[in-house]
Design an enzyme around this catalytic site. Structure first.
Site, PDB file in Angstrom:
ATOM      1  N   GLN A 264      34.113  41.976 -35.455  1.00 22.93           N
ATOM      2  CA  GLN A 264      33.365  41.791 -36.660  1.00 22.93           C
ATOM      3  C   GLN A 264      31.906  41.792 -36.337  1.00 22.93           C
ATOM      4  O   GLN A 264      31.082  41.942 -37.237  1.00 22.93           O
ATOM      5  CB  GLN A 264      33.613  40.335 -37.082  1.00 22.93           C
ATOM      6  CG  GLN A 264      34.941  40.185 -37.976  1.00 22.93           C
ATOM      7  CD  GLN A 264      36.143  39.744 -37.168  1.00 22.93           C
ATOM      8  OE1 GLN A 264      36.220  39.965 -36.070  1.00 22.93           O
ATOM      9  NE2 GLN A 264      37.061  39.410 -37.903  1.00 22.93           N
TER      10      GLN A 264
ATOM     11  N   LYS B  23      27.999  38.238 -25.882  1.00 25.19           N
ATOM     12  CA  LYS B  23      26.764  37.622 -26.136  1.00 25.19           C
ATOM     13  C   LYS B  23      26.777  36.928 -27.327  1.00 25.19           C
ATOM     14  O   LYS B  23      27.185  37.272 -28.288  1.00 25.19           O
ATOM     15  CB  LYS B  23      25.578  38.638 -25.710  1.00 25.19           C
ATOM     16  CG  LYS B  23      25.142  39.780 -26.765  1.00 25.19           C
ATOM     17  CD  LYS B  23      24.425  39.327 -27.894  1.00 25.19           C
ATOM     18  CE  LYS B  23      24.182  40.597 -29.016  1.00 25.19           C
ATOM     19  NZ  LYS B  23      23.959  39.972 -30.310  1.00 25.19           N
TER      20      LYS B  23
ATOM     21  N   ASP C 129      21.062  46.527 -27.650  1.00 25.80           N
ATOM     22  CA  ASP C 129      21.357  45.519 -26.917  1.00 25.80           C
ATOM     23  C   ASP C 129      22.481  45.850 -25.707  1.00 25.80           C
ATOM     24  O   ASP C 129      23.362  45.054 -25.603  1.00 25.80           O
ATOM     25  CB  ASP C 129      21.830  44.609 -27.710  1.00 25.80           C
ATOM     26  CG  ASP C 129      22.841  44.817 -28.751  1.00 25.80           C
ATOM     27  OD1 ASP C 129      23.454  46.028 -28.649  1.00 25.80           O
ATOM     28  OD2 ASP C 129      23.505  44.124 -29.679  1.00 25.80           O
TER      29      ASP C 129
ATOM     30  N   PRO D 233      36.450  39.652 -31.122  1.00 30.67           N
ATOM     31  CA  PRO D 233      36.665  39.794 -32.491  1.00 30.67           C
ATOM     32  C   PRO D 233      35.712  41.157 -32.571  1.00 30.67           C
ATOM     33  O   PRO D 233      34.651  41.214 -31.940  1.00 30.67           O
ATOM     34  CB  PRO D 233      35.939  38.669 -33.286  1.00 30.67           C
ATOM     35  CG  PRO D 233      35.023  38.041 -32.208  1.00 30.67           C
ATOM     36  CD  PRO D 233      36.045  38.331 -31.055  1.00 30.67           C
TER      37      PRO D 233
ATOM     38  N   SER E 110      28.582  47.249 -27.152  1.00 28.03           N
ATOM     39  CA  SER E 110      27.380  47.235 -25.931  1.00 28.03           C
ATOM     40  C   SER E 110      27.909  46.615 -24.588  1.00 28.03           C
ATOM     41  O   SER E 110      27.744  47.436 -23.609  1.00 28.03           O
ATOM     42  CB  SER E 110      26.203  46.342 -26.620  1.00 28.03           C
ATOM     43  OG  SER E 110      25.879  46.911 -27.800  1.00 28.03           O
TER      44      SER E 110
ATOM     45  N   GLY F  29      28.002  41.627 -29.591  1.00 30.51           N
ATOM     46  CA  GLY F  29      27.574  42.754 -28.796  1.00 30.51           C
ATOM     47  C   GLY F  29      28.769  43.260 -28.099  1.00 30.51           C
ATOM     48  O   GLY F  29      28.618  43.994 -26.854  1.00 30.51           O
ATOM     49  N   GLY F  30      30.065  43.304 -28.586  1.00 26.25           N
ATOM     50  CA  GLY F  30      31.379  43.515 -27.815  1.00 26.25           C
ATOM     51  C   GLY F  30      31.140  45.170 -27.465  1.00 26.25           C
ATOM     52  O   GLY F  30      31.431  45.276 -26.498  1.00 26.25           O
TER      53      GLY F  30
HETATM   54  O1  C5P Z   1      20.093  50.272 -31.022  1.00 27.23           O
HETATM   55  P1  C5P Z   1      21.072  50.225 -31.788  1.00 27.23           P
HETATM   56  O2  C5P Z   1      22.222  51.453 -31.812  1.00 27.23           O
HETATM   57  O3  C5P Z   1      22.044  49.085 -31.596  1.00 27.23           O
HETATM   58  O4  C5P Z   1      20.629  50.071 -33.312  1.00 27.23           O
HETATM   59  C1  C5P Z   1      21.542  50.321 -34.449  1.00 27.23           C
HETATM   60  C2  C5P Z   1      20.542  50.447 -35.886  1.00 27.23           C
HETATM   61  O5  C5P Z   1      19.793  49.064 -36.072  1.00 27.23           O
HETATM   62  C3  C5P Z   1      19.336  51.426 -35.515  1.00 27.23           C
HETATM   63  O6  C5P Z   1      19.543  52.662 -35.951  1.00 27.23           O
HETATM   64  C4  C5P Z   1      18.360  50.792 -36.514  1.00 27.23           C
HETATM   65  O7  C5P Z   1      18.514  51.150 -37.859  1.00 27.23           O
HETATM   66  C5  C5P Z   1      18.639  49.255 -36.598  1.00 27.23           C
HETATM   67  N1  C5P Z   1      17.615  48.473 -35.375  1.00 27.23           N
HETATM   68  C6  C5P Z   1      16.469  48.215 -35.750  1.00 27.23           C
HETATM   69  N2  C5P Z   1      15.598  47.671 -35.004  1.00 27.23           N
HETATM   70  C7  C5P Z   1      16.111  47.071 -33.607  1.00 27.23           C
HETATM   71  C8  C5P Z   1      17.262  47.660 -33.211  1.00 27.23           C
HETATM   72  C9  C5P Z   1      18.205  48.385 -34.385  1.00 27.23           C
HETATM   73  O8  C5P Z   1      15.781  48.737 -36.756  1.00 27.23           O
HETATM   74  N3  C5P Z   1      15.363  46.646 -32.984  1.00 27.23           N
END
Ligand code: C5P
Length: 333
Positions: free
Chosen positions: A96, A10, A136, A94, A103, A100-101
Site C-alpha cells: 500500500q 522504513k 528514498d 504490504p 525502494s 518504502g518497500g
Molecule cells: O524520487 P521518487 O521516485 O521517489 O519520487 C517520486 C515522485 O514524488 C517524484 O516524481 C515527484 O513527483 C515526487 N517527489 C517530490 N519531492 C520529493 C520526492 C518525491 O516532489 N522530495
C-alpha cells in the site's frame, strides 16, 4: 549461486515538506527509521545478459519500471559486468505504500547482486546509483535512524534510537505520492493567498518561507536531541524513558497528513484507532497509506493488534530496527 537478502521497511518519524524546487522535487526534512518487517529478495546471476523479475504478487511490475530492474541496469554498467540476472521478490510487506518497500527491494537487490558477482561498487557509487533510482533508496544503505534532507536522498546516520515496539496499520488504499505533493503545493498556495489576499506573487514567496520555517523547527528539535548528551544541558522530559518518544513529543509531524487525511478520511480514523488502542504516538508514514503507532512495550503492541483487527483494521505488531540489527540481519537468511 542464489543470494538471499532481507529487505527491511522504513517509517518516517516526522516529515516536513519545504519548497518545490526547479527540478520539480520538493525539499524535505525527515527522520527515517528502519523497522523489522521485511520482504525477501533472491538474486542469482547466470551466463548471458538480461534482467528477469519474478514475483507472485501481480501488483509488482516485472518490467523496466521495477526499481530492482533499474538498479541492476545501473549497477551492471558501473561494475562493467555482464550477466543474466534473475531477481525473485518474495513479498511480505504490504504494497500500500509509505513503508518504502519498492525502494528497500532495490537496495537489497544491489547488495545481493554484489555478493552474487563477487564484485563491489565503491560506497560513493552505491549512494549515487541508489539516489538515481529514487529519493528514498539511499536511506537503506545506512539503516537505523537516518536524517533525510534534499529531496530525501541525502542521508546522514543519526544516533540510533532504541528498539521500540510498534503497530503497522495497512488500510486497503493506494495514495499517489506525486499527487500528494501536488495537493500540498495547492494547500500552501491557498494558505498564502488567503493570508495575503490580493498579492498572489508575494503569497507564493511566503509559501516558500513557511516551508523552510517549519523545517527549521524540526531541525532545531533534532539539534537539541543530538547535542543534549554532549553539551551538559538538562535532559528533556521523557528522555530517560525513551528518546524516540521524547523526539516525537518535540513536535514531529508528517505534513502529508494535512492533504492525505481530507482526501481519505478512513486514514485519519486509522490514526485515531491507533491512539485509542494505546499508541503513545501515531502517524501516517510517508505519503501513506500505511499508518503506524509507537507503543511502550511489545505486550502493549500485541494487545493493540488484537483490538484493531477486531475493529476491522489490518494491523500487525513489529518493532523499530537499530542500525546494528539492520546490518547483522540483512544477509542472515
Ligand atoms: O524520487 P521518487 O521516485 O521517489 O519520487 C517520486 C515522485 O514524488 C517524484 O516524481 C515527484 O513527483 C515526487 N517527489 C517530490 N519531492 C520529493 C520526492 C518525491 O516532489 N522530495
Amino acid at each position: 549461486m542464489t543470494v538471499t537478502v532481507r529487505s527491511f521497511a522504513k517509517i518516517n518519524l516526522g516529515l516536513h515538506i519545504g519548497a518545490r524546487r526547479a527540478d520539480g522535487f520538493h525539499d524535505l526534512l525527515t527522520v527515517y527509521q528502519t523497522i523489522a518487517l521485511h520482504d525477501l529478495i533472491h538474486v542469482s546471476v547466470h551466463r548471458g545478459s538480461g534482467i528477469e523479475i519474478r514475483c507472485a504478487d501481480a501488483r509488482v511490475p516485472a518490467d523496466q519500471s521495477n526499481t530492482c530492474f533499474r538498479i541492476v541496469e545501473r549497477a551492471l554498467a558501473a561494475l562493467r559486468a555482464q550477466a543474466r540476472v534473475v531477481i525473485e521478490i518474495e513479498k511480505r510487506l504490504p504494497v500500500q505504500g509509505g513503508l518504502g518497500g519498492a525502494s528497500a527491494n532495490a537496495v537489497s537487490t544491489l547488495l545481493g547482486l554484489e555478493r552474487a558477482l563477487k564484485k563491489s561498487l565503491p560506497l560513493m557509487d552505491k549512494f549515487r546509483v541508489a539516489a538515481e533510482v529514487g529519493s528514498d533508496l539511499p536511506l537503506f544503505l545506512v539503516g537505523g535512524t537516518v536524517l533525510g534532507v534534499g529531496r530525501g536522498e541525502q542521508v546522514y546516520p543519526l544516533e540510533d534510537l532504541p528498539r521500540t515496539a510498534m503497530v503497522v496499520l495497512t488500510p486497503d488504499i493506494g495514495v499517489s505520492t506525486p499527487k500528494a505533493f501536488a495537493a500540498w503545493d495547492q494547500l500552501r498556495l491557498k494558505d498564502g493567498f488567503e493570508n495575503n489576499g490580493e498579492q498572489q506573487v508575494r503569497s507564493t514567496k511566503l509559501t516558500v518561507a513557511m516551508g523552510s520555517d517549519r523545517m527549521k523547527e524540526l531541525s532545531r528539535a533534532l539539534s537539541v536531541r543530538l547535542s543534549e548528551q554532549y553539551s551538559g544541558a538538562p535532559r528533556g522530559r521523557g528522555r530517560a524513558e525513551n528518546p524516540l518518544l521524547a523526539l516525537v513529543r518535540a513536535g514531529i509531524e508528517n505534513d502529508f497528513e494535512q492533504v492525505v487525511f481530507p482526501e481519505y478520511p478512513e486514514l485519519c480514523k486509522g490514526k485515531q484507532a491507533l491512539v485509542r488502542a494505546g499508541a503513545k504516538y501515531a502517524s501516517l508514514s510517508g505519503s501513506g497509506s500505511t499508518l503506524y503507532g509507537l507503543f511502550p512495550s511489545r505486550a502493549a503492541a500485541t494487545i493493540a493488534v488484537v483490538k484493531l483487527n477486531a475493529e476491522g483494521w489490518t494491523a500487525r505488531a513489529t518493532s523499530t530496527l537499530t542500525r546494528r540489527a539492520y546490518w547483522s540481519r540483512i544477509f542472515d537468511c
